[in-house]
Design an enzyme around this catalytic site. Structure first.
Site, PDB file in Angstrom:
ATOM      1  N   PRO A 133      71.361  23.584  36.432  1.00  0.00           N
ATOM      2  CA  PRO A 133      70.050  22.918  36.444  1.00  0.00           C
ATOM      3  C   PRO A 133      68.962  23.914  36.048  1.00  0.00           C
ATOM      4  O   PRO A 133      69.004  25.077  36.448  1.00  0.00           O
ATOM      5  CB  PRO A 133      69.889  22.487  37.905  1.00  0.00           C
ATOM      6  N   PHE A 134      68.006  23.439  35.273  1.00  0.00           N
ATOM      7  CA  PHE A 134      67.006  24.327  34.676  1.00  0.00           C
ATOM      8  C   PHE A 134      65.637  23.661  34.739  1.00  0.00           C
ATOM      9  O   PHE A 134      65.445  22.551  34.264  1.00  0.00           O
ATOM     10  CB  PHE A 134      67.406  24.584  33.223  1.00  0.00           C
ATOM     11  N   GLY A 137      62.680  27.922  34.330  1.00  0.00           N
ATOM     12  CA  GLY A 137      63.392  29.116  33.853  1.00  0.00           C
ATOM     13  C   GLY A 137      62.790  30.410  34.345  1.00  0.00           C
ATOM     14  O   GLY A 137      62.936  31.459  33.726  1.00  0.00           O
ATOM     15  N   THR A 138      62.091  30.371  35.480  1.00  0.00           N
ATOM     16  CA  THR A 138      61.382  31.564  35.948  1.00  0.00           C
ATOM     17  C   THR A 138      62.146  32.340  37.008  1.00  0.00           C
ATOM     18  O   THR A 138      61.585  33.241  37.632  1.00  0.00           O
ATOM     19  CB  THR A 138      60.007  31.179  36.527  1.00  0.00           C
ATOM     20  N   SER A 139      63.408  32.011  37.239  1.00  0.00           N
ATOM     21  CA  SER A 139      64.174  32.737  38.249  1.00  0.00           C
ATOM     22  C   SER A 139      64.136  34.246  37.984  1.00  0.00           C
ATOM     23  O   SER A 139      64.290  34.686  36.853  1.00  0.00           O
ATOM     24  CB  SER A 139      65.631  32.274  38.266  1.00  0.00           C
ATOM     25  N   ARG A 399      54.402  42.277  32.285  1.00  0.00           N
ATOM     26  CA  ARG A 399      55.586  43.120  32.350  1.00  0.00           C
ATOM     27  C   ARG A 399      56.106  43.512  30.975  1.00  0.00           C
ATOM     28  O   ARG A 399      56.605  44.615  30.789  1.00  0.00           O
ATOM     29  CB  ARG A 399      56.668  42.435  33.187  1.00  0.00           C
ATOM     30  N   TYR A 456      56.343  42.657  50.048  1.00  0.00           N
ATOM     31  CA  TYR A 456      56.585  42.472  48.621  1.00  0.00           C
ATOM     32  C   TYR A 456      56.340  43.808  47.935  1.00  0.00           C
ATOM     33  O   TYR A 456      55.220  44.311  47.929  1.00  0.00           O
ATOM     34  CB  TYR A 456      55.628  41.412  48.087  1.00  0.00           C
TER      35      TYR A 456
END
Lengths: 537, 537
Positions: A133-134, A137-139, A399, A456
């Site tokens: 499942p998509f 797409g930010t995983s 990044r 974090y």
């Protein structure tokens, strides 16, 4: 579809062209001063640099899938498939620069609605085809990598067409969304009703509501609006065992709350097709401000008191000394030396920046300010708050610019109870420093609870041009070991498990927990087609 | 052990002797006037009236269990076994009056600590003996009935000796308790640290923390302190598959939150041996007050606004017209006619009593009062609040007195989202009236959320002396059908499933949900010894 997912993802991989993705000159100067001489690494490789293997999708499955979604929504081209070959972790970004074998799906299939999702699953089960499942797409943990597992072939099930607001119940403050709705679209559709969801993780601009639910996302305003799992009242999943709906009431004692199995299941137990979420009125007034406290220990103590007195701002985020210094340096908006003198004169020698974002709630703000004054806080006013707010989604975008400079840049996060927060902070910082030489290690607390908080970390260090993958792999492993040693913290507070954290899951949920997850999967996905290799399943 | 569980339970079954369990004369007069001539039913039968079958526990299991817990904590006497033959539902109480076959366990085993619980389980698995975990024995849904399932014999595992506060972390506001600690004991132990749990369900005086967790209990102060599941940060279970600990952080994204499987598992997946709970400082000031609103619709609308504005009192409980009238009549403290004139002069013609219990939180109280004034509320002051507070645990105790009078008295509860609350209220009320002739049906909302609320019904009707069990069975089935028809509400908001609600579970969690629960059980309890027949497992 004005913009395809391919375009969306590709833009994330485009080096520093967009305004927000560029690094200002003073930031580049600061980086080279702090990190020493950098060796610019490989640029992002063109698609043609990647060997995209022929699709292994069997003809029969191809025909059956095209029958369900229509031929134009079953895409087999190399560009479409390459566009879903990974997420947005540092390692994902590196892979775009050091062409090797990517986990490319054999096809991209985009069903139109929940019913078609179910039928796509049924076809995949019948043909033994894996399904990833998509959403956006930010995983950043390998959650969308198109791994095959035991399957012959694997397709990426893109939920982009499940983009509707299904219904709104303003009396109950509920909205039903299809799972592929992106953050900004959800807010836009709700705003038409005077409502908001209030879920703004850093992935907000691209990520989807289904993804938020599947990964137990926590947004920047979680102190006011809760984690995404707190917002979810109902779920609808397509599973190989059939359609599954949960959530008829705000609370229940009808056995275990099985919604909790869907939340965080990362596509391994079913495909989320709809989520019912709690919504709230749009705030009439937002006020962001910055405050400085002396030292991270004192600063986290103050945030703990805010949390335990019910006085957290909707956005409450405290940076350690290092992150505060770096963000002031990179902002370039302050004369750092002058600011330091100003703060030192007010007793703040180790400034830690606290951002408070209030959505209404003036009475709480007054009481919080009194508490913070008592803790020695010095106000920087609204400018600091607005500056943070303006740039709050920029991090991921910058990044690629950092990678262009030759920097290794990645984040990782954890959480624990208040009494162990200092120990966890030291353990992870030390692990990162020990494994990376002399990196910049920065940290903030962006999610506070009555009983504990998240940490974090952001790491910046010169990229090892000879072993860029191994360099980060070792650092990540050192940090993961430090977190899980003795149950010091959770391996992930809101990034999820994917492939990257799977090795640590057993230490966190135990042998029994792993067995229970595997059993649940056998019940919903007996042939194991759903997102192979994620969550260790 | 100053008081055995036998004594505790027996006292619950003793007719109207204790002060709080008696009905005042004016209440008896009101009941006979409203319900018509009552035929006093059978009195509570003496233990000797019940045929307690010989224990079927095999000798080898007997020896092995005595080896674990010591001979004196393996009890085989009829009185001890009869004392754990059921809970406290109306049907349980009826069974004490109409001697028939009771689900009596073959032994009562009381391990000393979590380690012994695990060893008891291991012995039971080895010998194929069923295990019914038992805390306060206050289940009203058949949750502690000693059903055998497929097992040769069944023992009740009484957690009375797991009665310790293991540790307190005042910084993180956490406390670790063994699972057998009763409500008042937990509060007493925490009070020594200036802390409170704040969980006060009607079963508070007898029920245990393990029971609260296993059944997803919600207390009277849930609006302020949350449901018990909101308080639980960590759990430790003994399972046939081994010891299982969960909860290292206040929040996590490390896969699905498996704590949610333990919560509400009702002893079918494991035996809770320890719970880690969030605690809070003891409130310095409590203020209970009563307010009256005009009509249940307007009253629930006001509570909805309180919930959606974050202004619920810690205890927020609104009675419908019927419950308000009955409680005023039964209290006898007001001159009802005079009060009605007073309220009518202020625009309240259909009085609905709202109880607000504030634990500190003066600023919220001021804002809540303003909102209530705008909704036309008339204050009854503190007396009404204190009167409710004083009697808030009396309901269950008075049921035996009502049974003595020949009354059928039972409660049932559900929950749904705000926009369907009126529909659910009507559907359940109608179902109860249609099946029982002309009963007194009363209702209150005692748990409100941003998106919905619970409904708690109490029914009083003359008991059918010829078919007392069938009379209630039919009414309960009619209500259950009305609740679940079209997914109108949850079959239980905080009473749990046990045996009574098991037939409705599939309609609520679906075929897939049932399959997932069964699979989880196979993983933790492969031979099916744990609490056979509960949750439909």
């Amino acid at each position: 579809m004005t913009e395809t997912v391919d375009q969306r993802l590709r833009s994330a991989w485009t080096p520093a062209s967009a305004e927000a993705a560029a690094l200002p000159p003073h930031a580049v100067r600061w980086l080279t001063r702090r990190l020493g001489p950098l060796e610019p690494g490989a640029p992002v490789a063109p698609d043609t640099a990647f060997a995209v293997p022929d699709s292994r999708l069997p003809d029969a499955a191809r025909t059956a899938l095209a029958d369900v979604v229509g031929a134009s929504y079953l895409r087999l081209g190399p560009a479409e498939r390459l566009g879903r070959a990974g997420g947005l972790s540092y390692v994902d970004l590196l892979r775009r620069r050091y062409p090797g074998v990517l986990p490319v799906p054999d096809a991209v299939v985009s069903p139109a609605d929940p019913g078609e999702v179910q039928r796509v699953l049924d076809v995949c089960v019948a043909h033994g085809v894996g399904v990833v499942p998509f959403g956006g797409g930010t995983s950043v943990v390998g959650g969308v990598a198109a791994l095959r597992g035991e399957c012959e072939a694997v397709v990426t099930l893109d939920l982009e067409r499940l983009d509707r607001l299904v219904s709104v119940d303003p009396v109950s403050r509920l909205a039903v969304f299809e799972a592929g709705v992106r953050g900004p679209d959800a807010e836009r559709m709700l705003a038409a009703h005077g409502l908001t969801l209030g879920h703004v993780p850093q992935s907000f601009e691209r990520a989807t509501l289904g993804g938020f639910a599947a990964t137990r996302s926590a947004g920047q305003a979680s102190s006011g609006y809760g984690r995404f799992e707190d917002m979810v009242q109902g779920v609808h999943l397509a599973t190989p065992a059939g359609s599954w709906r949960l959530g008829v009431a705000p609370a229940s004692a009808a056995g275990p709350d099985l919604r909790a199995l869907a939340l965080g299941s990362e596509g391994t137990l079913g495909v989320l097709t709809e989520v019912t979420v709690r919504v709230r009125p749009l705030p009439t007034r937002e006020r962001y401000e910055g405050v400085v406290l002396d030292g991270f220990q004192r600063a986290t103590d103050a945030v703990r008191l805010l949390a335990q007195h019910g006085l957290l701002a909707d956005v409450t985020r405290i940076s350690d000394e290092s992150e505060t210094a770096v963000s002031l340096a990179l902002k370039g908006g302050f004369t750092t030396a002058a600011l330091r003198r100003y703060l030192a004169a007010r007793g703040v020698r180790e400034p830690c920046l606290l951002i408070l974002g209030w959505h209404g709630r003036a009475p709480q703000r007054r009481r919080a300010r009194a508490l913070l004054r008592a803790a020695g806080a010095v106000s920087l006013g609204r400018a600091a708050g607005q500056a943070w707010r303006h740039g709050r989604f920029h991090g991921p975008r910058q990044r690629d610019a950092l990678l262009d400079l030759g920097v290794c840049v990645e984040t990782l996060e954890t959480a624990t109870h208040w009494s162990r927060l200092g120990e966890l902070y030291e353990a992870v910082s030390t692990a990162l420093r020990d494994s990376l030489g002399d990196p910049v290690v920065m940290c903030h607390v962006s999610h506070a609870y009555e009983t504990g908080a998240s940490l974090y970390f952001t790491v910046l260090t010169p990229r090892d041009p000879h072993d860029p993958f191994g360099q980060w792999e070792r650092a990540k492993r050192a940090a993961g070991d430090a977190i899980t040693e003795g149950g010091l913290g959770t391996i992930t507070h809101h990034h999820a498990v994917g492939t990257d954290h799977a090795p640590y899951l057993r230490s966190e949920i135990g042998d029994v927990g792993v067995a229970v997850l595997a059993a649940a999967k056998r019940a919903t996905d007996p042939t194991g087609v759903l997102n192979p290799g994620k969550l260790g399943l």
